[in-house]
Design an enzyme around this catalytic site. Structure first.
Site, PDB file in Angstrom:
ATOM      1  N   HIS A  24     -37.495 -13.551  32.453  1.00  0.00           N
ATOM      2  CA  HIS A  24     -36.233 -13.570  32.245  1.00  0.00           C
ATOM      3  C   HIS A  24     -34.861 -12.494  33.019  1.00  0.00           C
ATOM      4  O   HIS A  24     -34.517 -11.720  31.747  1.00  0.00           O
ATOM      5  CB  HIS A  24     -35.982 -14.380  31.441  1.00  0.00           C
ATOM      6  CG  HIS A  24     -34.547 -15.632  31.712  1.00  0.00           C
ATOM      7  ND1 HIS A  24     -34.292 -16.736  32.406  1.00  0.00           N
ATOM      8  CD2 HIS A  24     -33.071 -14.829  32.012  1.00  0.00           C
ATOM      9  CE1 HIS A  24     -33.127 -16.942  31.633  1.00  0.00           C
ATOM     10  NE2 HIS A  24     -32.348 -15.689  32.055  1.00  0.00           N
ATOM     11  N   HIS A  26     -32.251 -11.465  35.782  1.00  0.00           N
ATOM     12  CA  HIS A  26     -31.412 -11.377  37.191  1.00  0.00           C
ATOM     13  C   HIS A  26     -31.436  -9.867  37.413  1.00  0.00           C
ATOM     14  O   HIS A  26     -31.505  -8.841  36.887  1.00  0.00           O
ATOM     15  CB  HIS A  26     -30.313 -11.854  36.570  1.00  0.00           C
ATOM     16  CG  HIS A  26     -30.389 -13.455  35.825  1.00  0.00           C
ATOM     17  ND1 HIS A  26     -30.328 -14.577  37.676  1.00  0.00           N
ATOM     18  CD2 HIS A  26     -30.511 -13.794  35.214  1.00  0.00           C
ATOM     19  CE1 HIS A  26     -30.559 -15.399  35.870  1.00  0.00           C
ATOM     20  NE2 HIS A  26     -30.286 -15.379  34.824  1.00  0.00           N
ATOM     21  N   HIS A 208     -32.654 -22.819  34.182  1.00  0.00           N
ATOM     22  CA  HIS A 208     -31.238 -22.420  33.585  1.00  0.00           C
ATOM     23  C   HIS A 208     -30.989 -24.079  32.293  1.00  0.00           C
ATOM     24  O   HIS A 208     -31.034 -24.571  33.337  1.00  0.00           O
ATOM     25  CB  HIS A 208     -30.325 -22.043  33.545  1.00  0.00           C
ATOM     26  CG  HIS A 208     -30.787 -20.349  34.349  1.00  0.00           C
ATOM     27  ND1 HIS A 208     -31.336 -19.872  34.760  1.00  0.00           N
ATOM     28  CD2 HIS A 208     -29.644 -19.742  33.339  1.00  0.00           C
ATOM     29  CE1 HIS A 208     -31.780 -18.442  34.222  1.00  0.00           C
ATOM     30  NE2 HIS A 208     -30.285 -18.188  34.017  1.00  0.00           N
ATOM     31  N   GLU A 211     -28.573 -23.350  26.600  1.00  0.00           N
ATOM     32  CA  GLU A 211     -27.759 -22.467  26.650  1.00  0.00           C
ATOM     33  C   GLU A 211     -26.318 -22.171  26.365  1.00  0.00           C
ATOM     34  O   GLU A 211     -26.011 -22.499  24.832  1.00  0.00           O
ATOM     35  CB  GLU A 211     -27.821 -21.058  27.366  1.00  0.00           C
ATOM     36  CG  GLU A 211     -27.231 -19.619  27.281  1.00  0.00           C
ATOM     37  CD  GLU A 211     -27.349 -18.439  27.993  1.00  0.00           C
ATOM     38  OE1 GLU A 211     -27.231 -17.302  27.931  1.00  0.00           O
ATOM     39  OE2 GLU A 211     -27.195 -18.991  29.006  1.00  0.00           O
ATOM     40  N   ASP A 289     -32.542 -10.288  30.390  1.00  0.00           N
ATOM     41  CA  ASP A 289     -31.431 -11.588  31.148  1.00  0.00           C
ATOM     42  C   ASP A 289     -30.681 -10.317  31.880  1.00  0.00           C
ATOM     43  O   ASP A 289     -30.812 -10.173  33.638  1.00  0.00           O
ATOM     44  CB  ASP A 289     -30.759 -12.156  29.733  1.00  0.00           C
ATOM     45  CG  ASP A 289     -29.943 -13.248  30.680  1.00  0.00           C
ATOM     46  OD1 ASP A 289     -30.014 -13.842  31.236  1.00  0.00           O
ATOM     47  OD2 ASP A 289     -29.003 -13.718  29.775  1.00  0.00           O
ATOM     48  N   ASP A 290     -28.838 -10.070  31.268  1.00  0.00           N
ATOM     49  CA  ASP A 290     -28.996  -9.053  32.471  1.00  0.00           C
ATOM     50  C   ASP A 290     -28.677  -7.833  31.802  1.00  0.00           C
ATOM     51  O   ASP A 290     -27.448  -7.861  31.188  1.00  0.00           O
ATOM     52  CB  ASP A 290     -27.313  -9.763  32.883  1.00  0.00           C
ATOM     53  CG  ASP A 290     -27.680 -10.731  34.072  1.00  0.00           C
ATOM     54  OD1 ASP A 290     -27.811 -11.071  34.880  1.00  0.00           O
ATOM     55  OD2 ASP A 290     -27.444 -11.589  33.545  1.00  0.00           O
TER      56      ASP A 290
END
Length: 347
Positions: A24, A26, A208, A211, A289-290
């Site tokens: 995961h 991005h 997704h 969350e 994630d980011d």
């Protein structure tokens, strides 16, 4: 006393040396802060202080205004990626960061429509991304594949176009199809046809869910999109029946503890329900994630499991195994990675 012994044992092994898969991450969010500053200077893009400081911005995306701010920062960063050379640099550096954190396999997520206007169109954009992935994989030794993700904020017909494109490039390194952005907007079932196209083309369904929205969004991913993996999925911990369903089906949740806290889903790392999912037998793959916006890369997610949740080295090794088993890596590569994880634990 037992927890003290567990911490003493854990301190022996370096989590960056624990072999793992990263499922995961991005695309723009994988960028180094220094690279963003360099590209912004190159193209004359004014960055807000939240992106200039090198520190993770204060975000709270549990309300629409907070999510808008997060998305605006992401869009500004993405606007600094304008040439094939920029794309190559981003992927190579993301791979280098992953290797440094013990990743042996990376599945990076991208919506090529976001880059198409500056890269000559949708097909050229995806081909440039795939070429960059192939080059970075060759240069770093990291296995890298691509998950093409549709944007929930756009029309479902756009998602169908992306799904067909993703299937077309399955032999070039595309392994899955996702659905990202604010899961509180629209319905998963609006994208069921796009996911059917992807699944019929042999791609993994990895939307997704769970969350910003609760357990119902995870159920929608399973029921409407037939997800084989779920991006995030942590809110499933609020529903014991759903936890049992995920566990019995072996659906891997791509859990990103640092971003859950940064976005205000949970107040502090200790609140992220890692232990609840783990004890329920739900497979997890920890992800960053980011990191451009949240600061923490892959190894830091394992450190949260260790320091905030008391995971022992044996349990951390099992988390790494679950990330490998949940990946689309070939079976021989998976077996090799599992053996490396056993060796880390035995050391």
């Amino acid at each position: 006393m037992e927890s003290v012994r567990a911490r003493d044992e854990a301190a022996i092994r370096d989590l960056r040396r624990l072999p793992k898969a990263h499922l995961h991450l991005h695309f723009t969010g994988s960028m180094r802060s220094a690279t963003l500053l360099d590209l912004a200077d190159k193209y004359g893009v004014h960055l807000p202080e939240a992106l200039r400081s090198g520190e993770p911005p204060q975000l709270r995306a549990t309300d629409e205004r907070g999510w808008f701010r997060f998305q605006r920062l992401y869009d500004i960063a993405r606007s600094c990626l304008r040439t094939p050379e920029d794309i190559q640099r981003l992927v190579r550096e993301a791979a280098e960061e992953d290797v440094r954190d013990g990743s042996r396999w990376l599945e990076i997520q991208v919506d090529p429509t976001s880059y198409a206007p500056r890269l000559g169109g949708l097909i050229p954009a995806l081909e440039i991304i795939l070429d960059a992935v192939q080059s970075a994989s060759r240069d770093t030794g990291l296995g890298i594949r691509v998950l093409v993700a549709a944007n929930r904020m756009k029309h479902p017909l756009d998602a169908r176009t992306l799904a067909r494109l993703a299937v077309r490039y399955a032999d070039r390194g595309v392994i899955g199809f996702g659905l990202s952005n604010d899961e509180r907007r629209g319905f998963a079932r609006d994208f069921d046809r796009a996911f059917a196209i992807a699944r019929e083309g042999g791609l993994l369904a990895a939307p997704h869910g769970g969350e910003l929205s609760g357990p119902a969004s995870v159920r929608d991913c399973l029921d409407d999109l037939h997800a084989g993996r779920v991006g995030h999925g942590v809110r499933a911990a609020e529903d014991p029946v759903l936890l049992s369903r995920l566990a019995s089906r072996g659906v891997t949740c791509e859990v990103c503890p640092a971003s859950n806290v940064a976005l205000g889903v949970y107040e502090k790392p200790e609140d992220v329900p890692l232990r609840a999912l783990f004890d329920a037998g739900v497979p997890m793959a920890l992800g960053a994630d980011d990191p451009l916006l949240f600061g923490a890369r892959l190894a830091a997610q394992y450190e949260i499991a260790r320091s905030a949740h008391g995971f022992t080295d044996a349990e951390l090794a099992e988390l790494a195994r679950q990330s490998v088993r949940g990946s689309c890596a070939p079976q021989d590569a998976q077996q090799g990675l599992l053996a490396e994880i056993d060796a880390w634990l035995a050391a």
